[in-house]
Scaffold this motif. Sequence first.
Motif, PDB file in Angstrom:
ATOM      1  N   GLU A   1     -13.793   2.647   2.842  1.00  0.00           N
ATOM      2  CA  GLU A   1     -14.560   2.266   4.041  1.00  0.00           C
ATOM      3  C   GLU A   1     -13.769   2.533   5.324  1.00  0.00           C
ATOM      4  O   GLU A   1     -14.229   2.207   6.416  1.00  0.00           O
ATOM      5  N   GLY A   2     -12.555   3.099   5.181  1.00  0.00           N
ATOM      6  CA  GLY A   2     -11.744   3.399   6.362  1.00  0.00           C
ATOM      7  C   GLY A   2     -10.916   2.226   6.855  1.00  0.00           C
ATOM      8  O   GLY A   2     -10.525   2.179   8.016  1.00  0.00           O
ATOM      9  N   ARG A   3     -10.619   1.286   5.950  1.00  0.00           N
ATOM     10  CA  ARG A   3      -9.811   0.112   6.307  1.00  0.00           C
ATOM     11  C   ARG A   3      -8.560   0.070   5.445  1.00  0.00           C
ATOM     12  O   ARG A   3      -8.532   0.622   4.350  1.00  0.00           O
ATOM     13  N   ILE A   4      -7.549  -0.630   5.941  1.00  0.00           N
ATOM     14  CA  ILE A   4      -6.341  -0.893   5.166  1.00  0.00           C
ATOM     15  C   ILE A   4      -6.103  -2.393   5.156  1.00  0.00           C
ATOM     16  O   ILE A   4      -6.718  -3.132   5.933  1.00  0.00           O
ATOM     17  N   TYR A   5      -5.192  -2.847   4.297  1.00  0.00           N
ATOM     18  CA  TYR A   5      -4.986  -4.296   4.180  1.00  0.00           C
ATOM     19  C   TYR A   5      -4.537  -4.910   5.496  1.00  0.00           C
ATOM     20  O   TYR A   5      -4.855  -6.063   5.792  1.00  0.00           O
ATOM     21  N   ALA A   6      -3.825  -4.167   6.325  1.00  0.00           N
ATOM     22  CA  ALA A   6      -3.371  -4.696   7.614  1.00  0.00           C
ATOM     23  C   ALA A   6      -4.544  -5.101   8.500  1.00  0.00           C
ATOM     24  O   ALA A   6      -4.401  -5.986   9.351  1.00  0.00           O
ATOM     25  N   ASP A   7      -5.699  -4.478   8.300  1.00  0.00           N
ATOM     26  CA  ASP A   7      -6.881  -4.823   9.093  1.00  0.00           C
ATOM     27  C   ASP A   7      -7.369  -6.249   8.815  1.00  0.00           C
ATOM     28  O   ASP A   7      -8.123  -6.812   9.607  1.00  0.00           O
ATOM     29  N   HIS A   8      -6.959  -6.829   7.688  1.00  0.00           N
ATOM     30  CA  HIS A   8      -7.348  -8.197   7.335  1.00  0.00           C
ATOM     31  C   HIS A   8      -6.403  -9.234   7.927  1.00  0.00           C
ATOM     32  O   HIS A   8      -6.697 -10.427   7.888  1.00  0.00           O
ATOM     33  N   LEU A   9      -5.270  -8.790   8.428  1.00  0.00           N
ATOM     34  CA  LEU A   9      -4.263  -9.717   8.927  1.00  0.00           C
ATOM     35  C   LEU A   9      -4.586 -10.158  10.351  1.00  0.00           C
ATOM     36  O   LEU A   9      -5.141  -9.392  11.131  1.00  0.00           O
TER      37      LEU A   9
ATOM     38  N   CYS B   1       0.849  -1.186   0.000  1.00  0.00           N
ATOM     39  CA  CYS B   1       0.000   0.000   0.000  1.00  0.00           C
ATOM     40  C   CYS B   1       0.884   1.234   0.000  1.00  0.00           C
ATOM     41  O   CYS B   1       1.885   1.281   0.722  1.00  0.00           O
ATOM     42  N   LEU B   2       0.507   2.221  -0.786  1.00  0.00           N
ATOM     43  CA  LEU B   2       1.281   3.458  -0.823  1.00  0.00           C
ATOM     44  C   LEU B   2       1.267   4.180   0.520  1.00  0.00           C
ATOM     45  O   LEU B   2       2.154   4.982   0.796  1.00  0.00           O
ATOM     46  N   SER B   3       0.278   3.895   1.360  1.00  0.00           N
ATOM     47  CA  SER B   3       0.215   4.508   2.691  1.00  0.00           C
ATOM     48  C   SER B   3       1.036   3.746   3.734  1.00  0.00           C
ATOM     49  O   SER B   3       1.144   4.178   4.877  1.00  0.00           O
ATOM     50  N   LEU B   4       1.609   2.620   3.331  1.00  0.00           N
ATOM     51  CA  LEU B   4       2.550   1.856   4.161  1.00  0.00           C
ATOM     52  C   LEU B   4       3.763   1.565   3.290  1.00  0.00           C
ATOM     53  O   LEU B   4       4.029   0.424   2.912  1.00  0.00           O
TER      54      LEU B   4
ATOM     55  N   PHE C   1      -5.222 -10.404  -9.817  1.00  0.00           N
ATOM     56  CA  PHE C   1      -4.574  -9.251  -9.178  1.00  0.00           C
ATOM     57  C   PHE C   1      -5.448  -7.998  -9.266  1.00  0.00           C
ATOM     58  O   PHE C   1      -5.497  -7.203  -8.325  1.00  0.00           O
ATOM     59  N   PHE C   2      -6.161  -7.818 -10.373  1.00  0.00           N
ATOM     60  CA  PHE C   2      -7.028  -6.645 -10.499  1.00  0.00           C
ATOM     61  C   PHE C   2      -8.194  -6.717  -9.505  1.00  0.00           C
ATOM     62  O   PHE C   2      -8.599  -5.709  -8.938  1.00  0.00           O
ATOM     63  N   ALA C   3      -8.729  -7.913  -9.260  1.00  0.00           N
ATOM     64  CA  ALA C   3      -9.777  -8.063  -8.236  1.00  0.00           C
ATOM     65  C   ALA C   3      -9.222  -7.674  -6.865  1.00  0.00           C
ATOM     66  O   ALA C   3      -9.903  -7.010  -6.074  1.00  0.00           O
ATOM     67  N   ARG C   4      -7.986  -8.073  -6.584  1.00  0.00           N
ATOM     68  CA  ARG C   4      -7.326  -7.699  -5.335  1.00  0.00           C
ATOM     69  C   ARG C   4      -7.238  -6.174  -5.234  1.00  0.00           C
ATOM     70  O   ARG C   4      -7.523  -5.591  -4.193  1.00  0.00           O
ATOM     71  N   CYS C   5      -6.845  -5.520  -6.319  1.00  0.00           N
ATOM     72  CA  CYS C   5      -6.732  -4.056  -6.344  1.00  0.00           C
ATOM     73  C   CYS C   5      -8.078  -3.394  -6.054  1.00  0.00           C
ATOM     74  O   CYS C   5      -8.159  -2.465  -5.242  1.00  0.00           O
ATOM     75  N   LEU C   6      -9.132  -3.870  -6.711  1.00  0.00           N
ATOM     76  CA  LEU C   6     -10.458  -3.277  -6.489  1.00  0.00           C
ATOM     77  C   LEU C   6     -10.881  -3.417  -5.030  1.00  0.00           C
ATOM     78  O   LEU C   6     -11.381  -2.454  -4.426  1.00  0.00           O
ATOM     79  N   GLN C   7     -10.680  -4.584  -4.443  1.00  0.00           N
ATOM     80  CA  GLN C   7     -11.055  -4.803  -3.046  1.00  0.00           C
ATOM     81  C   GLN C   7     -10.212  -3.932  -2.110  1.00  0.00           C
ATOM     82  O   GLN C   7     -10.717  -3.373  -1.128  1.00  0.00           O
ATOM     83  N   HIS C   8      -8.928  -3.781  -2.436  1.00  0.00           N
ATOM     84  CA  HIS C   8      -8.015  -2.960  -1.641  1.00  0.00           C
ATOM     85  C   HIS C   8      -8.477  -1.501  -1.627  1.00  0.00           C
ATOM     86  O   HIS C   8      -8.559  -0.872  -0.564  1.00  0.00           O
ATOM     87  N   GLU C   9      -8.791  -0.961  -2.809  1.00  0.00           N
ATOM     88  CA  GLU C   9      -9.216   0.445  -2.884  1.00  0.00           C
ATOM     89  C   GLU C   9     -10.590   0.636  -2.234  1.00  0.00           C
ATOM     90  O   GLU C   9     -10.832   1.657  -1.577  1.00  0.00           O
TER      91      GLU C   9
END
Length: 181
Positions: A152-160, A104-107, A139-147
Amino acid sequence: MRNGSIPGTHGRVRPLTLLGGPALHEPCADVSDFGPELASLVEDLFATMYAHEGVGLAANQVGVPLRVFVYDCPDDEEVRHLGHVVNPRLVEADGLVLRGPEGCLSLPGLEAGTERYDHAVVEGSTLTGEPVTIHGTGFFARCLQHEMDHLEGRIYADHLTGWRRRKLSRQVARTSWHRAR
């Protein structure tokens, strides 16, 4: 998310909101004004995404709490998907759940194995208000879900969970950008 190529763009590069910035942890508001300011925001999002070698960028990652994101992302067959979506809604996320590296560009400089569905559909509109439906696989599905998570105020780390979450937390603590806050 991150990418390697940097095509030209007309927008200005905005500062990124990094992990810990409040804008990343609040749900974004719907866009109601489809005027020139929205068009400028979309141009700036592309410029910022390309400058930081990303494949997607949500408006709250540059401190604008609106439901907008841009993408320039390949799928698993190396087909390039390029565009933007305003007021998106994730209407489908299904198929296999795959764990893959996600950054993530924010991490900046970090990534972790994150579970995502390998198919996603997002509905929204263009910056002129025209309806748009975006289908993503791999990978594009991953990108869409990530954005969508960003909006929604979440980042990928919230899934870990477990050791992956602890490992990423230790890595964040060691980064120069986190210590400088």
